[in-house]
Design an enzyme around this catalytic site. Structure first.
Site, PDB file in Angstrom:
ATOM      1  N   SER A  16      38.600  49.158  40.824  1.00  0.00           N
ATOM      2  CA  SER A  16      38.302  49.884  42.542  1.00  0.00           C
ATOM      3  C   SER A  16      37.934  48.931  43.247  1.00  0.00           C
ATOM      4  O   SER A  16      36.909  49.239  44.287  1.00  0.00           O
ATOM      5  CB  SER A  16      38.372  50.802  41.790  1.00  0.00           C
ATOM      6  OG  SER A  16      38.766  52.106  41.545  1.00  0.00           O
ATOM      7  N   LEU A  86      36.552  40.496  36.354  1.00  0.00           N
ATOM      8  CA  LEU A  86      35.671  39.193  37.074  1.00  0.00           C
ATOM      9  C   LEU A  86      36.173  38.910  38.421  1.00  0.00           C
ATOM     10  O   LEU A  86      37.305  37.916  37.988  1.00  0.00           O
ATOM     11  CB  LEU A  86      34.458  38.413  36.487  1.00  0.00           C
ATOM     12  CG  LEU A  86      33.712  39.516  35.328  1.00  0.00           C
ATOM     13  CD1 LEU A  86      33.227  38.429  34.197  1.00  0.00           C
ATOM     14  CD2 LEU A  86      33.404  40.242  35.399  1.00  0.00           C
ATOM     15  N   ILE A 129      47.001  41.589  38.226  1.00  0.00           N
ATOM     16  CA  ILE A 129      46.484  40.987  39.125  1.00  0.00           C
ATOM     17  C   ILE A 129      45.040  39.961  38.038  1.00  0.00           C
ATOM     18  O   ILE A 129      44.882  38.444  39.130  1.00  0.00           O
ATOM     19  CB  ILE A 129      46.269  41.520  40.168  1.00  0.00           C
ATOM     20  CG1 ILE A 129      47.176  42.442  40.767  1.00  0.00           C
ATOM     21  CG2 ILE A 129      46.034  40.647  41.715  1.00  0.00           C
ATOM     22  CD1 ILE A 129      47.076  43.796  42.132  1.00  0.00           C
ATOM     23  N   HIS A 186      49.931  30.698  37.313  1.00  0.00           N
ATOM     24  CA  HIS A 186      48.826  30.553  39.428  1.00  0.00           C
ATOM     25  C   HIS A 186      47.687  29.473  38.546  1.00  0.00           C
ATOM     26  O   HIS A 186      47.107  30.500  38.052  1.00  0.00           O
ATOM     27  CB  HIS A 186      48.677  32.435  38.990  1.00  0.00           C
ATOM     28  CG  HIS A 186      48.003  32.142  40.243  1.00  0.00           C
ATOM     29  ND1 HIS A 186      47.974  32.403  41.077  1.00  0.00           N
ATOM     30  CD2 HIS A 186      46.696  33.185  40.412  1.00  0.00           C
ATOM     31  CE1 HIS A 186      47.022  32.465  42.253  1.00  0.00           C
ATOM     32  NE2 HIS A 186      46.739  33.048  41.224  1.00  0.00           N
TER      33      HIS A 186
END
Ligand code: A3D
Length: 334
Positions: A16, A86, A129, A186
């Site tokens: 969050s 992190l 993500i 990525h």
């Protein structure tokens, strides 16, 4: 909160922080469904949820936003989006910034999140993500036990949005009319596909011919796109990009929830496509009500294929590093 009968969709956000909070805001604004904000930090998700609940009065939308520190509350989720982890490795300076340094910390978290998804919402569509992205998707997939079409990673939509923005800015046209894809892993070796760029169907080549953009400028845009994440990290001074990452993941969630069959670059499971298998990497795919419905295989030139393979090589390296951590999936016997 979970026992209530509801016809609304349920979207759980694991983590969050900056991206999680922004995604919750977008879900509420778009009235996508009820939102559960989960975090290990006590009280913080509850605080964000309360703030977001108040914004619903003004936005004139009706969704329930709750915060929790208990995995039980993600029960029955339709969509789970994971940002837990992190953004920067402890003890590393901005100059040394690399997504790969996060591997040992975030891999453990993916295992924990995967096991809880398996327990509480095995029918969810899961979007990862957390960085380093493509390997984290794989760890999550293994520990969640979900079918391959229900787990993917967000990166390509974001990297493509950066590519599209820089081209639109240069041509002075709306970014909405610029179609462009960034594929591959990525990381610094991601592959912006210049050959596939169009402006509402008009090949970029037409704009080069007319002198509206030069090859040198395109090359600069490609480089800036690849380094955009690091550019933002350096400017912010703490943390990493969150507005565009949040918007990108919500676009993917919406494509699933509304069966939109959008063609989006996502980190998808490859089973031989693009010459690779048993790994997740960024490729264009159809996202609809069945999750990742189809991986679209492009015909790459030998040069493009070489760049793609080089970026995939980075993912393989990190997968080996994961093995060394001993985090692989073990079948538990209770
Ligand atoms: P941040 O604001 O730090 O939020 C991360 C949250 O995760 C924090 O609130 C932590 O308390 C929480 N957390 C830590 N451990 C756990 C755990 N075990 N369970 C649940 N929550 C936990 O970061 P952010 O939101 O800016 O970014 C989150 C992640 O996304 C990072 O790994 C970034 O590197 C990554 N990211 C990826 C992209 C891609 O395009 C793939 C872009 C931007 C950021």
């Amino acid at each position: 909160m979970t026992g209530t009968m509801t016809k609304r969709k349920k979207i759980s956000l694991i983590g969050s922080g900056m991206i999680g909070g922004t995604m919750a805001y977008l879900c509420a604004q778009k009235e996508l469904g009820d939102v559960v904000l989960f975090d290990v930090v006590k009280n913080m998700p509850q605080g964000k949820a309360l703030d977001l609940s108040h914004s619903s009065s003004i936005a004139d939308t009706n969704v329930k936003v709750t915060g929790t520190n208990s995995y039980e509350d993600i029960k029955g989720s339709d969509v789970v989006i994971i940002t837990a982890g992190l953004t920067k490795a402890p003890g590393k300076s901005d100059k040394e910034w690399s997504r790969d340094d996060l591997l040992p910390f975030n891999a453990k978290i993916m295992r924990e999140v995967g096991e809880n998804i398996k327990k509480y919402c095995p029918n969810a569509f899961v979007i990862v993500i957390t960085n380093p992205l493509d390997v984290m998707v794989k760890v999550l997939h293994e520990h969640s036990g979900l079918p391959k079409n229900k787990v993917c990673g967000m990166a390509g939509v974001l990297d493509s949005s950066r590519f599209r923005h820089f081209i639109a800015e240069k041509l002075n046209v709306s970014p909405r009319d610029v179609q462009a894809m960034v594929i591959g892993a990525h990381g610094d070796k991601m592959v912006p596909l210049t050959r596939y760029v169009t402006v509402n169907g008009i090949p970029l080549q037409e704009f080069i011919k007319k002198g509206r953009i030069t090859q040198e400028e395109i090359d600069e845009i490609v480089e800036r796109t690849k380094n955009a994440g690091g550019e933002i990290v350096n400017l912010l001074g703490q943390g990493s990009a969150y507005f565009a990452p949040a918007a990108s993941a919500i676009e993917m969630a919406e494509a699933y929830l509304k069966d939109k069959k959008r063609v989006l670059v996502c980190s998808c499971y490859l089973e031989g496509q693009y010459g690779h298998k048993d790994m997740f990497v960024g490729v264009p795919a159809v996202i609809g009500g069945n999750g990742v419905e189809k991986v679209i295989e492009l015909e790459l030139t030998p040069e493009e294929k070489e760049l793609f393979d080089k970026s995939v090589e980075e993912v393989r390296k990190l997968q080996k590093a994961i093995k060394a951590l001993g985090l692989e999936h073990h079948h538990h016997h209770h």
